[in-house]
Design a protein around this motif. Sequence first.
Motif, PDB file in Angstrom:
ATOM      1  N   ASP A 244      -2.416   6.889  -2.794  1.00  0.00           N
ATOM      2  CA  ASP A 244      -3.228   6.422  -3.738  1.00  0.00           C
ATOM      3  C   ASP A 244      -2.198   5.817  -4.865  1.00  0.00           C
ATOM      4  O   ASP A 244      -2.119   6.431  -5.682  1.00  0.00           O
ATOM      5  CB  ASP A 244      -4.144   7.238  -4.367  1.00  0.00           C
ATOM      6  N   PRO A 245      -1.258   4.871  -4.527  1.00  0.00           N
ATOM      7  CA  PRO A 245      -0.502   4.271  -5.623  1.00  0.00           C
ATOM      8  C   PRO A 245      -1.031   3.662  -6.761  1.00  0.00           C
ATOM      9  O   PRO A 245      -2.176   2.984  -6.416  1.00  0.00           O
ATOM     10  CB  PRO A 245       0.403   3.233  -4.550  1.00  0.00           C
ATOM     11  N   TYR A 249       3.687  -2.595  -7.661  1.00  0.00           N
ATOM     12  CA  TYR A 249       4.658  -2.520  -6.632  1.00  0.00           C
ATOM     13  C   TYR A 249       4.619  -1.519  -5.855  1.00  0.00           C
ATOM     14  O   TYR A 249       4.845  -1.595  -4.329  1.00  0.00           O
ATOM     15  CB  TYR A 249       6.307  -2.318  -7.657  1.00  0.00           C
ATOM     16  N   THR A 250       4.362  -0.183  -6.143  1.00  0.00           N
ATOM     17  CA  THR A 250       4.117   1.046  -5.351  1.00  0.00           C
ATOM     18  C   THR A 250       3.165   0.577  -4.245  1.00  0.00           C
ATOM     19  O   THR A 250       3.267   0.799  -2.835  1.00  0.00           O
ATOM     20  CB  THR A 250       3.868   2.062  -5.950  1.00  0.00           C
ATOM     21  N   GLN A 251       1.969  -0.183  -4.445  1.00  0.00           N
ATOM     22  CA  GLN A 251       1.027  -0.531  -3.592  1.00  0.00           C
ATOM     23  C   GLN A 251       1.652  -1.595  -2.716  1.00  0.00           C
ATOM     24  O   GLN A 251       1.262  -1.277  -1.321  1.00  0.00           O
ATOM     25  CB  GLN A 251      -0.039  -1.059  -4.299  1.00  0.00           C
ATOM     26  N   ALA A 254       3.776   0.414  -0.121  1.00  0.00           N
ATOM     27  CA  ALA A 254       2.944   1.403   0.626  1.00  0.00           C
ATOM     28  C   ALA A 254       2.375   0.679   1.652  1.00  0.00           C
ATOM     29  O   ALA A 254       2.123   0.917   2.736  1.00  0.00           O
ATOM     30  CB  ALA A 254       1.935   2.200  -0.267  1.00  0.00           C
ATOM     31  N   SER A 255       2.012  -0.645   1.399  1.00  0.00           N
ATOM     32  CA  SER A 255       1.255  -1.533   2.459  1.00  0.00           C
ATOM     33  C   SER A 255       2.207  -2.226   3.250  1.00  0.00           C
ATOM     34  O   SER A 255       1.863  -2.806   4.115  1.00  0.00           O
ATOM     35  CB  SER A 255       0.156  -2.468   1.523  1.00  0.00           C
ATOM     36  N   SER A 256       3.636  -2.034   2.849  1.00  0.00           N
ATOM     37  CA  SER A 256       4.467  -2.818   3.596  1.00  0.00           C
ATOM     38  C   SER A 256       4.878  -2.127   4.955  1.00  0.00           C
ATOM     39  O   SER A 256       5.782  -2.427   5.881  1.00  0.00           O
ATOM     40  CB  SER A 256       5.748  -3.081   2.831  1.00  0.00           C
ATOM     41  N   ILE A 257       4.544  -0.702   5.196  1.00  0.00           N
ATOM     42  CA  ILE A 257       4.854  -0.066   6.406  1.00  0.00           C
ATOM     43  C   ILE A 257       3.901  -0.633   7.457  1.00  0.00           C
ATOM     44  O   ILE A 257       2.947  -0.920   7.308  1.00  0.00           O
ATOM     45  CB  ILE A 257       4.183   1.290   6.100  1.00  0.00           C
ATOM     46  N   LEU A 258       4.955  -1.037   8.590  1.00  0.00           N
ATOM     47  CA  LEU A 258       4.362  -1.664   9.647  1.00  0.00           C
ATOM     48  C   LEU A 258       3.393  -0.819  10.322  1.00  0.00           C
ATOM     49  O   LEU A 258       3.893   0.196  10.711  1.00  0.00           O
ATOM     50  CB  LEU A 258       5.639  -2.424  10.458  1.00  0.00           C
TER      51      LEU A 258
END
Lengths: 260, 323
Positions: A244-245, A249-251, A254-258
């Motif tokens: 729950d970022p 930027y944290t969001q 966290a969403s950049s994880i493939l």
Amino acid sequence: MSAAGKPLLTADNISKRYGRQVGCRDVSLTLHEGEVLAVVGESGSGKTTLLKLLSRQLAIDSGRLNYRMRDGAVRDLATMGDAEHRFLFRTDWGYVHQDAAQGLRMSVSAGANVGERLMALGARHYGTIRTTATDWLERVEIPAVRIDDTPVTYSGGMRQRLQIARNLVTSPRLVFMDEPTGGLDVTVQARLLDLIRGLVADLGLSAVIVTHDLAVARLLSHRIMVMKDGEVIETGLTDQVLDDPREPYTQLLASSILPV
Amino acid sequence: MSLPAYNFAYLDEQTKRMIRRAVLKAIAIPGYQVPFASREMPMPYGWGTGGVQVTAAVIGPDDVLKVIDQGADDTTNAVSIRKFFAKTAGVKTTTATREATIIQTRHRIPETPLHVGQVLVYQVPIPEPLRFLEPRETETRRMHALTEYGLMHVKLYEDIARHGHIATTYAYPVKVDGRYVMDPSPTPKFDNPKMDQCPALQLFGAGREKRIYAIPPYTSVVSLDFEDFPFERYRHPGTCALCGATDTFLDEIVTDDAGGRMFVCSDTDYCETRRAAHSPPPLAGEGQGGGSAAGAAQEASPSLPLPSKRGREEQDLKAAEHD
């Protein structure tokens, strides 16, 4: 157990500039015994600078940095003498480099690598040093028959495990890790992470782990700090921050994880 | 042809003062490497430029100089340096250890015990004992400053792990006066115990590396070791073929291409003195028989002390009569 409640390492608004460039700005953190803190962020966000500041390999420009010694006395790391700092570094602390070649003596055998700290502390019995080294190699899953081989003959994963053994042989209370799984393939990474997690739990180590890999942070750390442009932008429990970022930027991070 | 006008002992007085200051500091801090402004000498680096500068700085007109190279008085290096000082300082030279007031040495300590008032000057190629494990000079200096000598034992550990025993046979690290770890220059470890509580002053000069260090008389010098692998002297288990000594450091000399060899004392002066005292010399050639072995050895090594050198023998006889 009055000491148990007090933090091991405290940083209070520490900053570091490289000329006009900002390395780290006003970073504060506390680390308790047995706690693992992950520092995440993209390249150039000041993660490694922060790690070097905390371990006093770089001098801080401003702020305060305190460490609670084994005898319970809280000491200011900035004013500590060189001799004491180096002693601390080879007894109570460990530092795991991303590139194992920097943290190991590549030209001497694995046994000597593990035994070096013991000899530095005055161990003068070859048999005892060798037994301890053998024990530690087994603990990090390196076959004991490889004790007389130099790390040059080791694979990347083995070198990293040897580096960990070399650091942990004096039972430090605090270990700094700079991208410990960087440059390893995924299966080797998984084994190493498993090993680190086991050791940290068994020995009750405190650790500061710098990584750009959020999976590593999730697996190893209790708390997480997100850095951007030399500043800490978000901090909290690992699961909470990753699931729950709060910061944009944290969001993004966290969403950049493939997804696999 | 007029001779070039040298200052006494080649170096100019300012340079000698500079070196003496370094020597004094080195004596004050036993085992500590004092940097000094090493000069170019009329000989190549590696031939003893450091030793020659130290000798030049401490020698006086009344001194008697002996120079040895691997224990021998008559090898090129030893002869050249002896002649150098005979010419530039006009001092008396000798080959007898007892007579000398200054002994410049490369890689050996004489077998004859040194006495008070003598100065032993070592030629040192690499003064830093930690060098091969830690290449950074800034780091080794810090390690000396903070007495961080764990690394030295890492080297000995490596020896045992690889060879089953401490395989370092020369330049064996020592701790001087309980403080500084020091490289005793490439002397065989057989000589290490002679440095401990030695009545003579020991000075070490490294010309290329620009360092001087010292062991004052009667200073403790301890060879590093492990509790379960203690320091051991090493010599070839043999007898000198010329003088019959069983307790000296021996050189192995190949006498032919059929496996013939002989052992002789590395310290030529000691060997000759013994032979002069116990004539006729015992024959103990191990190879094809004493005569031919000795003949071949003479060809192989001009440094070998052989009975043909009459002049030298007579000198030693005189020296022996002194006692």
